[in-house]
Enzyme design. Structure first.
Site, PDB file in Angstrom:
ATOM      1  N   ALA A  12    -166.584  62.807  20.775  1.00  0.00           N
ATOM      2  CA  ALA A  12    -165.585  63.481  21.619  1.00  0.00           C
ATOM      3  C   ALA A  12    -164.836  62.498  22.488  1.00  0.00           C
ATOM      4  O   ALA A  12    -164.428  62.828  23.605  1.00  0.00           O
ATOM      5  CB  ALA A  12    -166.272  64.538  22.488  1.00  0.00           C
ATOM      6  N   GLY A  14    -161.977  60.751  21.519  1.00  0.00           N
ATOM      7  CA  GLY A  14    -160.569  60.548  21.176  1.00  0.00           C
ATOM      8  C   GLY A  14    -159.610  61.316  22.063  1.00  0.00           C
ATOM      9  O   GLY A  14    -159.951  62.317  22.706  1.00  0.00           O
ATOM     10  N   ARG A  18    -151.885  63.883  18.392  1.00  0.00           N
ATOM     11  CA  ARG A  18    -151.017  64.879  17.765  1.00  0.00           C
ATOM     12  C   ARG A  18    -151.007  66.220  18.509  1.00  0.00           C
ATOM     13  O   ARG A  18    -150.187  67.079  18.225  1.00  0.00           O
ATOM     14  CB  ARG A  18    -151.446  65.088  16.312  1.00  0.00           C
ATOM     15  N   GLY A  81    -162.840  53.900  16.277  1.00  0.00           N
ATOM     16  CA  GLY A  81    -163.263  54.560  15.053  1.00  0.00           C
ATOM     17  C   GLY A  81    -164.613  55.226  15.164  1.00  0.00           C
ATOM     18  O   GLY A  81    -165.368  55.036  16.131  1.00  0.00           O
ATOM     19  N   THR A  82    -164.931  56.008  14.103  1.00  0.00           N
ATOM     20  CA  THR A  82    -166.171  56.780  14.114  1.00  0.00           C
ATOM     21  C   THR A  82    -167.414  55.888  14.055  1.00  0.00           C
ATOM     22  O   THR A  82    -168.423  56.179  14.704  1.00  0.00           O
ATOM     23  CB  THR A  82    -166.183  57.752  12.933  1.00  0.00           C
ATOM     24  N   GLU A 158    -160.845  57.440   1.240  1.00  0.00           N
ATOM     25  CA  GLU A 158    -159.902  58.064   2.176  1.00  0.00           C
ATOM     26  C   GLU A 158    -158.647  58.506   1.424  1.00  0.00           C
ATOM     27  O   GLU A 158    -158.274  57.934   0.392  1.00  0.00           O
ATOM     28  CB  GLU A 158    -159.527  57.075   3.290  1.00  0.00           C
ATOM     29  N   ARG A 332    -157.426  97.710  38.160  1.00  0.00           N
ATOM     30  CA  ARG A 332    -157.720  96.349  38.616  1.00  0.00           C
ATOM     31  C   ARG A 332    -159.210  96.183  38.909  1.00  0.00           C
ATOM     32  O   ARG A 332    -159.976  97.147  38.913  1.00  0.00           O
ATOM     33  CB  ARG A 332    -156.861  96.033  39.841  1.00  0.00           C
TER      34      ARG A 332
END
Length: 609
Positions: A12, A14, A18, A81-82, A158, A332
């Site tokens: 987690a 990254g 995008r 990277g992983t 890949e 409410r």
């Protein structure tokens, strides 16, 4: 045999470029939970010995979000990277000899059964690594997995490195691995970044640890990853389809499933009907044969059996059986509606307890109140619960009813079997005893010949009050109000027939005057005392002169204009002569609307035909 221990590593760190967001990708919401929370809750059902979350970008936000979960945080300072991410575990697991489940944090739709099957398959067959794969119709964007007939992995390629022939392979890599940690720890230091991305790939380790097998997931939608907003929407649709399919199998009707959304915390009884454009959030429980919608939002609420919630919002409240809500009602938080009630068109409740068989059918506000059973709330009834500083409570006894346009000013206690007449305002602390009729409203004031310059000739027009009579109106204005605008509104609402100012004192934060023989307004912005206010008022206009003094005692006077704002107060006494009738009409000589004065005596009745 002692069962091997299981550790889980969730990647987690990254940014998720995008996603086009400052929020870490794993913290974007899928329903009510973030991506990583949804995955973590699934992972924890496996009962792992240790659960490690590898963090990097905006790691404080990730740590804070997962603060209540039993996890350990591992920092990856550079996102390389992983493989590099998993290398960070080497100092933390020196004595660990079990299995390590590695999962990307952006794969939120995995089922617990799938992960359990992966771990069990790994332990039964005994390879160095078992990879979760999937057969998909469109493998574009995924790395390909090439296996022999026994599901042994021959090669991982890949997407960008595939030949045209290899791209025809529809078995893809989900990015979920179960490793023998001892074997993996031996090869992790050997990983290099000698590739186009200059990153350390975990897939390289798969080829070095030894025997590797693949396990195809039965539902390829489980491995859908979230890398951009489109994929987030796709994951949301998959999640919704799962939920709605399960509830339809359990006996719930969705008239238009695609227009409805709900969360896993929602509980629906058989024979519930959910109409289009209806949304359920939070922890909700809906009773049998209840119809929700169309166009309704239910948030963290309990609704009983045989209810109808039509074009309405219900939030953090409890509703009994056989209750009708809407259309366009707003229930409410902290409202409790008992059985057989109706909360009708444009009715709003807040922190209200409403007894059984009570109705509020139209245009009412019920806030901070307790209503008994069989209470009827007339259209336009308002419970005025806020005094500008705090909220107050109102209690209404059994079988009482309010007429249209009633106002109940809290704090207030209304007994049982009370009738409050239409248009009545009950002041605070004016408690009403049982079995009474309450009427509190002014007598109507009828002004004949109301149109400008035209006096009534109707034979039944009431007589004008006796000559010489005055009606006095004391008036106080509050901070921030505009002196002229408030007087204009007052003259229209009363309405004043031939009004004038008897006295005026007070203070202003600014004054706008038109000085003598000037066409432009003059603005004074300072604390000012009102010394005098003179002139006439009527329903179609007013003509007033204002005199004010500044802190040095210097005085200013001129024509009152909009923009005279009250500082602390303005205490006014107005009078209305019932002997005269004022109007303002254009004077061709001056070019202004000038005062026209008429006697208020009634015209004689016209002769009968």
């Amino acid at each position: 045999m002692v069962e091997r221990q299981l550790a889980v590593a969730i990647l987690a760190a990254g940014k998720g470029t995008r996603m086009r967001s400052n929020l870490p990708k794993v913290l974007h919401k899928l329903g009510s939970l973030s991506l990583i929370e949804r995955l973590l809750r699934t992972v924890l059902t496996l009962g792992p010995h240790r659960c490690l979350v590898i963090v990097g970008y905006q790691q404080e936000q990730v740590r804070q979000t997962l603060a209540d979960y039993p996890v350990e945080f591992v920092e990856q300072r550079e996102q390389l990277g992983t493989g590099h991410a998993v290398q960070q575990l080497l100092p933390l697991l020196p004595e660990f000899h079990g299995d390590l489940l590695v999962i990307n944090g952006d794969v939120p739709l995995l089922r617990a059964e799938t992960l359990q099957a992966l771990v069990e398959r790994h332990r039964q067959v005994g390879p160095r690594v078992t990879l979760l794969s999937a057969q998909v119709a469109d493998p574009y964007g995924y790395g390909r997995v090439f296996c022999d007939a026994q599901q042994r992995i021959l090669e991982l390629v890949e997407e960008r490195d595939c030949t045209p022939a290899q791209r025809q392979n529809r078995r893809v890599n989900s990015g979920v691995y179960c490793f023998d940690w001892v074997a993996l720890a031996q090869v992790l230091p050997k990983l290099t970044s000698n590739n186009a991305q200059q990153e350390y790939y975990l897939t390289d380790a798969v080829g070095w640890v030894g025997k590797a097998i693949a396990l195809d997931v039965s539902d390829p939608q489980e491995i859908v990853g979230v890398n951009d907003r489109r994929q987030l929407a796709q994951a949301h649709q998959i999640l919704q389809d799962r939920l709605k399919d399960a509830w339809m199998e359990a006996g719930v009707t969705f008239v238009d499933p695609d227009s409805v959304s709900l969360e896993e915390t929602v509980q629906l009884a058989p024979d519930v009907i959910i109409e289009p454009q209806t949304h359920l959030r939070g922890t909700c429980r809906i009773g049998s044969r209840t119809r929700l919608g169309p166009g309704s939002l239910i948030d963290s609420s309990t609704i009983g059996t045989d209810c109808q919630i039509l074009y309405s919002v219900v939030s953090h409240s409890q509703i009994g059986d056989h209750v009708w809500v809407g259309p366009y009602a707003h229930v409410r938080p902290h409202s409790q509606i008992a059985d057989y009630c109706r909360i009708g068109n444009f009715v709003e409740t807040k922190n209200a307890q409403i007894g059984s068989h009570s109705n509020a059918a139209h245009l009412s506000y019920l806030g901070d109140a307790k209503l008994g059973s069989q209470v009827n709330i007339g259209a336009g009834t308002i419970i005025a619960n806020y005094d500008g500083q705090q909220k107050h409570f109102t209690e209404i006894g059994d079988r009482s009813k309010t007429g249209a346009n009633s106002v109940l000013v809290a704090p207030l206690k209304v007994g049982s079997d009370v009738t409050i007449a239409a248009g009545t305002t009950i002041p605070p602390r004016q408690d009403l005893p049982d079995d009474c009729l309450a009427i509190a409203r002014p007598h109507p004031v009828i002004k004949p010949g109301w149109r400008l310059g035209i006096r009534s000739t109707h034979p039944l027009a009431p007589k004008t009050p006796s000559v010489g009579s005055l009606r006095i109106y004391p008036l106080r204005l509050c901070p921030g109000q505009d002196l002229k605008q408030e007087l204009e509104q007052f003259a229209r609402q009363q309405p004043l027939q031939a009004g004038f100012v008897l006295s005026a004192v007070g203070s202003l934060t600014q004054a706008t005057l038109r000085l003598a023989d000037q066409t432009e307004d003059h603005l004074l912005v300072e604390r000012l005392e009102i010394l005098a206010l003179h002139g006439s008022l009527c329903a179609d206009g007013l003509h007033l002169h204002l005199t004010v003094a500044d802190c040095q005692g210097k005085t200013w006077g001129g024509h009152l204009r909009p923009g005279c704002l009250i500082y602390t107060t303005a205490e006014l006494v107005l009078a209305d002569s019932l002997e005269h009738r004022f109007s303002r009409q254009l004077d061709p000589t001056t070019g202004y609307l000038e005062l026209q004065i008429e006697q208020a005596a009634a015209d004689p009745s016209p002769p009968l035909p």
